[in-house]
Design a protein around this motif. Structure first.
Motif, PDB file in Angstrom:
ATOM      1  N   LYS A  44       0.832  -1.199   0.000  1.00 35.32           N
ATOM      2  CA  LYS A  44       0.000   0.000   0.000  1.00 35.32           C
ATOM      3  C   LYS A  44       0.868   1.251   0.000  1.00 35.32           C
ATOM      4  N   THR A  45       0.280   2.342  -0.416  1.00 38.03           N
ATOM      5  CA  THR A  45       0.913   3.654  -0.384  1.00 38.03           C
ATOM      6  C   THR A  45       0.731   4.253   1.003  1.00 38.03           C
ATOM      7  N   ILE A  46       1.784   4.927   1.498  1.00 39.36           N
ATOM      8  CA  ILE A  46       1.685   5.632   2.774  1.00 39.36           C
ATOM      9  C   ILE A  46       1.246   7.062   2.491  1.00 39.36           C
ATOM     10  N   PHE A  47       0.197   7.481   3.155  1.00 36.04           N
ATOM     11  CA  PHE A  47      -0.385   8.816   3.027  1.00 36.04           C
ATOM     12  C   PHE A  47      -0.055   9.545   4.327  1.00 36.04           C
ATOM     13  N   ILE A  48       0.939  10.446   4.286  1.00 31.30           N
ATOM     14  CA  ILE A  48       1.351  11.165   5.485  1.00 31.30           C
ATOM     15  C   ILE A  48       0.682  12.535   5.480  1.00 31.30           C
ATOM     16  N   ASN A  49      -0.118  12.787   6.488  1.00 35.10           N
ATOM     17  CA  ASN A  49      -0.819  14.058   6.625  1.00 35.10           C
ATOM     18  C   ASN A  49      -0.134  14.891   7.707  1.00 35.10           C
ATOM     19  N   PHE A  50       0.654  15.895   7.267  1.00 41.00           N
ATOM     20  CA  PHE A  50       1.270  16.838   8.192  1.00 41.00           C
ATOM     21  C   PHE A  50       0.227  17.909   8.469  1.00 41.00           C
ATOM     22  N   SER A  51      -0.186  18.032   9.717  1.00 36.90           N
ATOM     23  CA  SER A  51      -1.346  18.845  10.041  1.00 36.90           C
ATOM     24  C   SER A  51      -1.160  19.652  11.317  1.00 36.90           C
ATOM     25  N   VAL A  85       0.841  13.219  11.160  1.00 34.00           N
ATOM     26  CA  VAL A  85       1.953  13.877  11.819  1.00 34.00           C
ATOM     27  C   VAL A  85       1.422  15.250  12.230  1.00 34.00           C
ATOM     28  N   ASP A  86       1.033  15.345  13.484  1.00 36.09           N
ATOM     29  CA  ASP A  86       0.280  16.508  13.942  1.00 36.09           C
ATOM     30  C   ASP A  86       1.153  17.479  14.728  1.00 36.09           C
ATOM     31  N   PHE A  87       0.848  18.768  14.546  1.00 34.11           N
ATOM     32  CA  PHE A  87       1.505  19.856  15.244  1.00 34.11           C
ATOM     33  C   PHE A  87       0.440  20.735  15.901  1.00 34.11           C
ATOM     34  N   PRO A  88      -0.265  20.188  16.889  1.00 33.07           N
ATOM     35  CA  PRO A  88      -1.351  20.942  17.523  1.00 33.07           C
ATOM     36  C   PRO A  88      -0.805  22.038  18.444  1.00 33.07           C
ATOM     37  N   LYS A  89      -1.635  23.029  18.688  1.00 40.19           N
ATOM     38  CA  LYS A  89      -1.268  24.085  19.640  1.00 40.19           C
ATOM     39  C   LYS A  89      -1.993  23.913  20.967  1.00 40.19           C
ATOM     40  N   ARG A  90      -3.214  23.385  20.946  1.00 37.67           N
ATOM     41  CA  ARG A  90      -4.003  23.257  22.172  1.00 37.67           C
ATOM     42  C   ARG A  90      -3.872  21.877  22.820  1.00 37.67           C
ATOM     43  N   THR A  91      -3.562  20.872  22.031  1.00 35.06           N
ATOM     44  CA  THR A  91      -3.448  19.503  22.526  1.00 35.06           C
ATOM     45  C   THR A  91      -1.987  19.207  22.832  1.00 35.06           C
ATOM     46  N   GLU A 102       8.650  16.406  14.403  1.00 32.48           N
ATOM     47  CA  GLU A 102       9.573  17.420  13.891  1.00 32.48           C
ATOM     48  C   GLU A 102      10.619  16.801  12.967  1.00 32.48           C
ATOM     49  N   ALA A 103      11.116  15.622  13.320  1.00 33.64           N
ATOM     50  CA  ALA A 103      12.099  14.941  12.473  1.00 33.64           C
ATOM     51  C   ALA A 103      11.493  14.583  11.115  1.00 33.64           C
ATOM     52  N   LEU A 104      10.244  14.104  11.113  1.00 32.01           N
ATOM     53  CA  LEU A 104       9.580  13.770   9.847  1.00 32.01           C
ATOM     54  C   LEU A 104       9.329  15.018   9.010  1.00 32.01           C
ATOM     55  N   ALA A 105       8.920  16.106   9.638  1.00 31.64           N
ATOM     56  CA  ALA A 105       8.685  17.356   8.903  1.00 31.64           C
ATOM     57  C   ALA A 105       9.979  17.844   8.261  1.00 31.64           C
ATOM     58  N   GLN A 106      11.073  17.716   8.970  1.00 29.77           N
ATOM     59  CA  GLN A 106      12.367  18.121   8.420  1.00 29.77           C
ATOM     60  C   GLN A 106      12.780  17.184   7.277  1.00 29.77           C
ATOM     61  N   LYS A 107      12.617  15.893   7.478  1.00 26.93           N
ATOM     62  CA  LYS A 107      13.004  14.913   6.458  1.00 26.93           C
ATOM     63  C   LYS A 107      12.251  15.132   5.150  1.00 26.93           C
ATOM     64  N   TYR A 108      10.966  15.453   5.235  1.00 31.49           N
ATOM     65  CA  TYR A 108      10.148  15.616   4.037  1.00 31.49           C
ATOM     66  C   TYR A 108       9.968  17.082   3.639  1.00 31.49           C
ATOM     67  N   ASN A 109      10.790  17.949   4.239  1.00 34.17           N
ATOM     68  CA  ASN A 109      10.868  19.354   3.842  1.00 34.17           C
ATOM     69  C   ASN A 109       9.502  20.053   3.890  1.00 34.17           C
ATOM     70  N   VAL A 110       8.777  19.827   4.971  1.00 30.69           N
ATOM     71  CA  VAL A 110       7.464  20.432   5.135  1.00 30.69           C
ATOM     72  C   VAL A 110       7.634  21.908   5.474  1.00 30.69           C
ATOM     73  N   ARG A 111       6.995  22.760   4.669  1.00 25.63           N
ATOM     74  CA  ARG A 111       7.110  24.210   4.839  1.00 25.63           C
ATOM     75  C   ARG A 111       5.804  24.856   5.291  1.00 25.63           C
ATOM     76  N   GLY A 112       4.706  24.123   5.221  1.00 23.56           N
ATOM     77  CA  GLY A 112       3.417  24.668   5.614  1.00 23.56           C
ATOM     78  C   GLY A 112       2.428  23.552   5.827  1.00 23.56           C
ATOM     79  N   PHE A 113       1.264  23.934   6.321  1.00 23.63           N
ATOM     80  CA  PHE A 113       0.232  22.954   6.629  1.00 23.63           C
ATOM     81  C   PHE A 113      -1.038  23.259   5.855  1.00 23.63           C
ATOM     82  N   PRO A 114      -1.789  22.273   5.433  1.00 23.21           N
ATOM     83  CA  PRO A 114      -1.434  20.857   5.468  1.00 23.21           C
ATOM     84  C   PRO A 114      -0.472  20.515   4.330  1.00 23.21           C
TER      85      PRO A 114
END
Length: 140
Positions: A44-51, A85-91, A102-114
């Motif tokens: 299967k394909t991995i669907f990573i949701n940076f949120s 891969v969640d980056f909540p502020k209240r939770t 944070e390591a995954l966001a850096q590895k996949y060069n995440v610059r914004g959400f989602p």
């Protein structure tokens, strides 16, 4: 009169119960290694949701308009391993989960959400997207 009201109330409660019993929810993992193992074993394909699930307008909209819809859930069950891969502020998250995310966001060069990153069953990146207007079918 009381009997009619009681029957109406019971009918409403039964309807609510049936809707919740038959509406499925997607299973979202939080560990990349677990997702890779499942993807490899099930091809299967991995669907990573940076949120930013509790503060990001477009993340909330993606979840509401696409990811929580039955059509997407049915497709995902057959074709995807879902990783949030969640980056909540209240939770609050554990320090380990925050570091993992944070390591995954850096590895996949995440610059914004989602940001949605797709990996093939071998863990190689094959696509990147985010929120897109349209139907669930268009998104799939």
């Amino acid at each position: 009169m009381k009997r009619s009201l009681l029957i109406a109330l019971c009918s409403v409660l039964l309807l609510v119960f049936c809707q919740s019993a038959f509406s499925a929810e997607a299973t979202w993992l939080e560990d990349i290694d677990q997702a890779k193992t499942i993807a490899k074993n099930e091809n299967k394909t991995i669907f990573i949701n940076f949120s930013g699930s509790d503060w990001c307008h477009w993340c909330i909209k993606l979840d509401k308009d696409i990811l929580s819809k039955q059509e997407f859930i049915d497709y995902a069950e057959k074709n995807l391993v879902l990783l949030k891969v969640d980056f909540p502020k209240r939770t609050r998250q554990s320090k380990e989960q925050t570091a993992h995310n944070e390591a995954l966001a850096q590895k996949y060069n995440v610059r914004g959400f989602p940001t949605v990153v797709l990996l093939n069953s071998q863990g190689k990146q094959v696509g990147v997207t985010g929120y897109r207007y349209g139907s669930v079918a268009d998104y799939i």
